[in-house]
Each structure stands twice: as structure tokens, then as C-alpha cells.
Scaffold this motif. Structure first.
Motif, mmCIF file in Angstrom:
data_model
loop_
_atom_site.group_PDB
_atom_site.id
_atom_site.type_symbol
_atom_site.label_atom_id
_atom_site.label_comp_id
_atom_site.label_asym_id
_atom_site.label_seq_id
_atom_site.Cartn_x
_atom_site.Cartn_y
_atom_site.Cartn_z
ATOM 1 N N ASP A 122 0.925 -1.214 -0.028
ATOM 2 C CA ASP A 122 -0.181 -0.125 -0.148
ATOM 3 C C ASP A 122 1.182 1.463 0.192
ATOM 4 O O ASP A 122 1.559 2.013 0.872
ATOM 5 C CB ASP A 122 -1.525 0.329 0.702
ATOM 6 N N LEU A 123 0.569 2.003 -1.082
ATOM 7 C CA LEU A 123 1.405 2.780 -1.170
ATOM 8 C C LEU A 123 1.208 4.633 -2.255
ATOM 9 O O LEU A 123 1.556 5.511 -1.789
ATOM 10 C CB LEU A 123 3.135 2.852 -2.248
ATOM 11 N N ILE A 124 -0.195 4.457 -1.300
ATOM 12 C CA ILE A 124 -1.495 5.910 -1.463
ATOM 13 C C ILE A 124 -0.288 7.339 -0.559
ATOM 14 O O ILE A 124 -0.051 7.552 0.263
ATOM 15 C CB ILE A 124 -2.458 5.329 -1.033
ATOM 16 N N PHE A 125 -0.410 8.283 -2.092
ATOM 17 C CA PHE A 125 0.319 8.917 -1.567
ATOM 18 C C PHE A 125 1.559 8.970 -1.074
ATOM 19 O O PHE A 125 2.309 9.994 -0.729
ATOM 20 C CB PHE A 125 -0.238 9.748 -0.688
ATOM 21 N N THR A 126 2.298 7.825 -1.603
ATOM 22 C CA THR A 126 3.799 7.978 -1.571
ATOM 23 C C THR A 126 4.713 8.621 -1.508
ATOM 24 O O THR A 126 4.948 8.537 -2.838
ATOM 25 C CB THR A 126 4.151 6.277 -0.679
ATOM 26 N N THR A 127 5.528 8.913 -1.704
ATOM 27 C CA THR A 127 6.687 10.008 -2.144
ATOM 28 C C THR A 127 7.816 8.257 -2.329
ATOM 29 O O THR A 127 8.548 9.302 -1.383
ATOM 30 C CB THR A 127 7.387 11.426 -1.638
ATOM 31 N N GLY B 83 14.435 -2.960 -11.742
ATOM 32 C CA GLY B 83 14.311 -3.987 -11.151
ATOM 33 C C GLY B 83 12.965 -4.194 -10.215
ATOM 34 O O GLY B 83 13.232 -5.885 -9.604
ATOM 35 N N ALA B 84 12.572 -3.847 -9.548
ATOM 36 C CA ALA B 84 11.584 -3.691 -8.258
ATOM 37 C C ALA B 84 10.009 -4.534 -8.760
ATOM 38 O O ALA B 84 9.614 -3.889 -9.679
ATOM 39 C CB ALA B 84 11.377 -2.178 -7.093
ATOM 40 N N ASN B 85 9.692 -4.944 -7.991
ATOM 41 C CA ASN B 85 8.351 -5.986 -8.019
ATOM 42 C C ASN B 85 7.614 -4.547 -6.976
ATOM 43 O O ASN B 85 7.946 -4.725 -6.045
ATOM 44 C CB ASN B 85 8.473 -7.271 -7.439
ATOM 45 N N LEU B 86 6.370 -4.467 -8.006
ATOM 46 C CA LEU B 86 5.125 -3.767 -7.675
ATOM 47 C C LEU B 86 4.201 -3.938 -7.638
ATOM 48 O O LEU B 86 3.315 -3.541 -8.449
ATOM 49 C CB LEU B 86 5.643 -2.017 -7.268
ATOM 50 N N SER B 87 4.000 -5.540 -8.384
ATOM 51 C CA SER B 87 3.014 -5.907 -9.363
ATOM 52 C C SER B 87 1.806 -5.554 -7.843
ATOM 53 O O SER B 87 2.358 -5.893 -6.702
ATOM 54 C CB SER B 87 2.762 -7.457 -9.660
ATOM 55 N N GLU B 88 1.058 -5.050 -8.287
ATOM 56 C CA GLU B 88 -0.530 -5.096 -7.907
ATOM 57 C C GLU B 88 -1.022 -3.996 -6.279
ATOM 58 O O GLU B 88 -1.106 -4.272 -5.875
ATOM 59 C CB GLU B 88 -0.652 -6.643 -7.202
ATOM 60 N N ALA B 89 0.532 -3.017 -6.363
ATOM 61 C CA ALA B 89 1.049 -2.997 -5.448
ATOM 62 C C ALA B 89 -0.120 -1.138 -5.917
ATOM 63 O O ALA B 89 -0.637 -0.660 -6.913
ATOM 64 C CB ALA B 89 2.066 -2.117 -5.246
ATOM 65 N N ASN B 90 -0.436 -0.365 -4.575
ATOM 66 C CA ASN B 90 -1.598 0.649 -5.157
ATOM 67 C C ASN B 90 -0.707 2.294 -4.695
ATOM 68 O O ASN B 90 -0.665 1.857 -3.740
ATOM 69 C CB ASN B 90 -2.738 0.100 -3.252
ATOM 70 N N LEU B 91 -0.754 2.563 -5.788
ATOM 71 C CA LEU B 91 0.361 3.699 -5.512
ATOM 72 C C LEU B 91 -0.392 5.166 -5.843
ATOM 73 O O LEU B 91 -0.485 5.529 -7.173
ATOM 74 C CB LEU B 91 1.131 3.157 -6.762
ATOM 75 N N ILE B 92 -2.224 4.783 -5.481
ATOM 76 C CA ILE B 92 -2.736 5.957 -5.878
ATOM 77 C C ILE B 92 -2.211 6.752 -5.518
ATOM 78 O O ILE B 92 -1.738 7.150 -4.515
ATOM 79 C CB ILE B 92 -3.986 5.554 -5.019
ATOM 80 N N GLY B 93 -1.792 8.501 -5.774
ATOM 81 C CA GLY B 93 -2.194 9.312 -5.846
ATOM 82 C C GLY B 93 -0.071 9.744 -5.613
ATOM 83 O O GLY B 93 0.144 10.573 -5.107
ATOM 84 N N ALA B 94 0.453 8.541 -5.666
ATOM 85 C CA ALA B 94 2.053 9.069 -5.534
ATOM 86 C C ALA B 94 2.744 9.492 -6.048
ATOM 87 O O ALA B 94 2.126 10.114 -7.413
ATOM 88 C CB ALA B 94 2.492 7.194 -6.354
ATOM 89 N N LYS B 95 4.060 10.679 -5.267
ATOM 90 C CA LYS B 95 5.161 11.064 -6.607
ATOM 91 C C LYS B 95 6.244 10.197 -6.282
ATOM 92 O O LYS B 95 6.767 9.860 -5.665
ATOM 93 C CB LYS B 95 4.777 12.417 -5.384
ATOM 94 N N MET B 96 6.442 10.150 -7.750
ATOM 95 C CA MET B 96 7.254 9.836 -8.636
ATOM 96 C C MET B 96 7.671 10.260 -9.663
ATOM 97 O O MET B 96 8.471 9.122 -10.434
ATOM 98 C CB MET B 96 6.471 8.148 -8.887
ATOM 99 N N GLY B 97 7.699 11.058 -9.252
ATOM 100 C CA GLY B 97 8.695 11.621 -10.355
ATOM 101 C C GLY B 97 9.925 11.735 -10.529
ATOM 102 O O GLY B 97 10.227 11.610 -9.760
#
Length: 234
Positions: A56-61, A69-83
Motif C-alpha cells: 500500500d503506497l497511497i500518496f507515498t513519495t 527491477g523492483a517488484n510492484l505488481s498489484e501495488a496500490n500507488l494511487i496519488g503516489a509522487k514518483m517524478g
């Protein structure tokens, strides 16, 4: 909390790491699958090869983080800041990236099939050779994005902003591009077989050697020549 502590707590069974400050933390190859990191600050962190499956990475920076190479399959990244994060060859299959900020990020050769990217900001992102088959990119901002060689088979790009995007050699077969803005886009050598381009804007787009076999082009705005002359297909 530092990287050593979070690894130790995770190993002990803890999964709640909401709003933790891990700026620049070294979490290379860390297993944080199914953990709650919502609201956490992981900017500039080293997460290369990390396992964040189902996290769960909601609104995570995650700005400027190394997620190669990271595994983020099925991760919740709604609104995440990944610029400007580095997600090259990352696994984001089925991940939820609705309204995420990914402008300037490197997603070269990443796996994003069935990912949800609706309303996300992907300005000038590098998605070259990425797998976006079946992904939802509706109303997504992809201005100036590099999607050359990408797999976009059956992707939903309805209403997407693809002005000046590079889609050369991309496979857009059966893609949904209804009312998408592809003005000045590079589509040379692209496969658009059976694609839905109704009411799309292709003004000044480069369609050299593009395959539009059986594409839906009703109401599509297409340049007639290399100049500014355009025509709406009926």
C-alpha cells in the motif's frame, strides 16, 4: 526509522509503516511485500530489486528513488509522487497508479500490463519498450512521452494527451484512442490495426509506414500533407 530498523521490524512480522521517513534509505533487495507504506517519504531511496508486491503506497513519495527491477505488481500507488524515479525493468503488472505523478520517470522496459494509470501525469516519461498491454491510460497526460517500441495492445488511451509523444514502432493494435490528442506525435512504423481513433486529433502527426488497417477513423483529424493542412475523416 532507518533502513536497518524497517528490515528488522518487517522480519518480525510488522507491516504498518505508514508515514515513515526513509529519505535516501538503502533498501536494496528488501522484502516489503504487502506492507503499508502509505504517506511514507522514500524519495531518493535505493529500492533496486525490492519486493513491494501488493504494498500500500497511497500518496507515498518516491521521487528520484531507484526502483530498477523492483517488484510492484498489484501495488496500490494511487496519488503516489514518483517524478524522475528510475523504474526501468520494474514489475508493475496490475498496479494501481491512478492520479500518480510520474513525470520525467524512467520506465524503460517496465512491465505495466493491466496497470491502472488513468488521470496520471506522465509528462516526458520514458516508456520505451515497456509492456502496457491492456493498461488503462484514459485521460492520462503523456505529453512528450517516449513510448517508442512499447506494447500497447488493447490499451485504453481514451482522452489521453499524447501531444508530441514518440510512439514510433509501438504496437497499438486494438487500442482505444477515442478523442485522444496525438497532435505532432511520432507514429512512424506504429501498428494501429483495429485501433479506435474516432474523433482523435492526429494533426501534424508522423504516420510514415504506420499500419491503420481496419482502424476506426470517424471524425479523426489527420494532416493531409506535411504542412498545416488537416482534414476530418468521415
Amino acid at each position: 526509522m532507518d533502513a536497518t530498523e524497517i528490515r528488522s521490524r518487517y522480519a518480525a512480522g510488522e507491516r504498518n509503516f505508514r508515514s515513515v521517513n526513509l529519505i535516501g534509505a538503502d533498501l536494496n533487495q528488501a522484502d516489503l511485500s504487502y506492507s503499508d507504506l502509505s504517506g511514507a517519504n522514500l524519495s531518493e531511496a535505493n529500492l533496486q530489486g525490492a519486493n513491494l508486491t501488493g504494498a500500500d503506497l497511497i500518496f507515498t513519495t518516491l521521487s528520484d528513488a531507484d526502483l530498477r527491477g523492483a517488484n510492484l505488481s498489484e501495488a496500490n500507488l494511487i496519488g503516489a509522487k514518483m517524478g524522475i524515479a528510475n523504474l526501468s525493468e520494474a514489475n508493475l503488472i496490475g498496479a494501481n497508479l491512478i492520479s500518480a505523478e510520474l513525470s520525467g520517470a524512467n520506465l524503460k522496459s517496465a512491465s505495466l500490463s493491466r496497470a491502472y494509470l488513468s488521470d496520471a501525469s506522465l509528462i516526458k516519461v520514458n516508456l520505451s519498450d515497456a509492456n502496457l498491454s491492456g493498461a488503462n491510460l484514459s485521460i492520462t497526460n503523456l505529453i512528450g512521452a517516449d513510448l517508442s517500441g512499447a506494447n500497447l495492445i488493447s490499451a485504453d488511451l481514451n482522452g489521453a494527451n499524447l501531444i508530441e509523444a514518440n510512439l514510433s514502432g509501438a504496437n497499438l493494435s486494438e487500442a482505444k484512442l477515442y478523442r485522444a490528442n496525438l497532435a505532432h506525435a511520432k507514429l512512424n512504423g506504429a501498428l494501429l490495426c483495429h485501433a479506435d481513433l474516432r474523433d482523435a486529433n492526429l494533426a501534424s502527426a508522423d504516420l510514415t509506414d504506420a499500419n491503420l488497417d481496419q482502424a476506426k477513423l470517424e471524425g479523426t483529424l489527420i494532416s493531409l500533407t506535411g504542412d498545416s493542412q488537416t482534414s476530418s475523416v468521415t
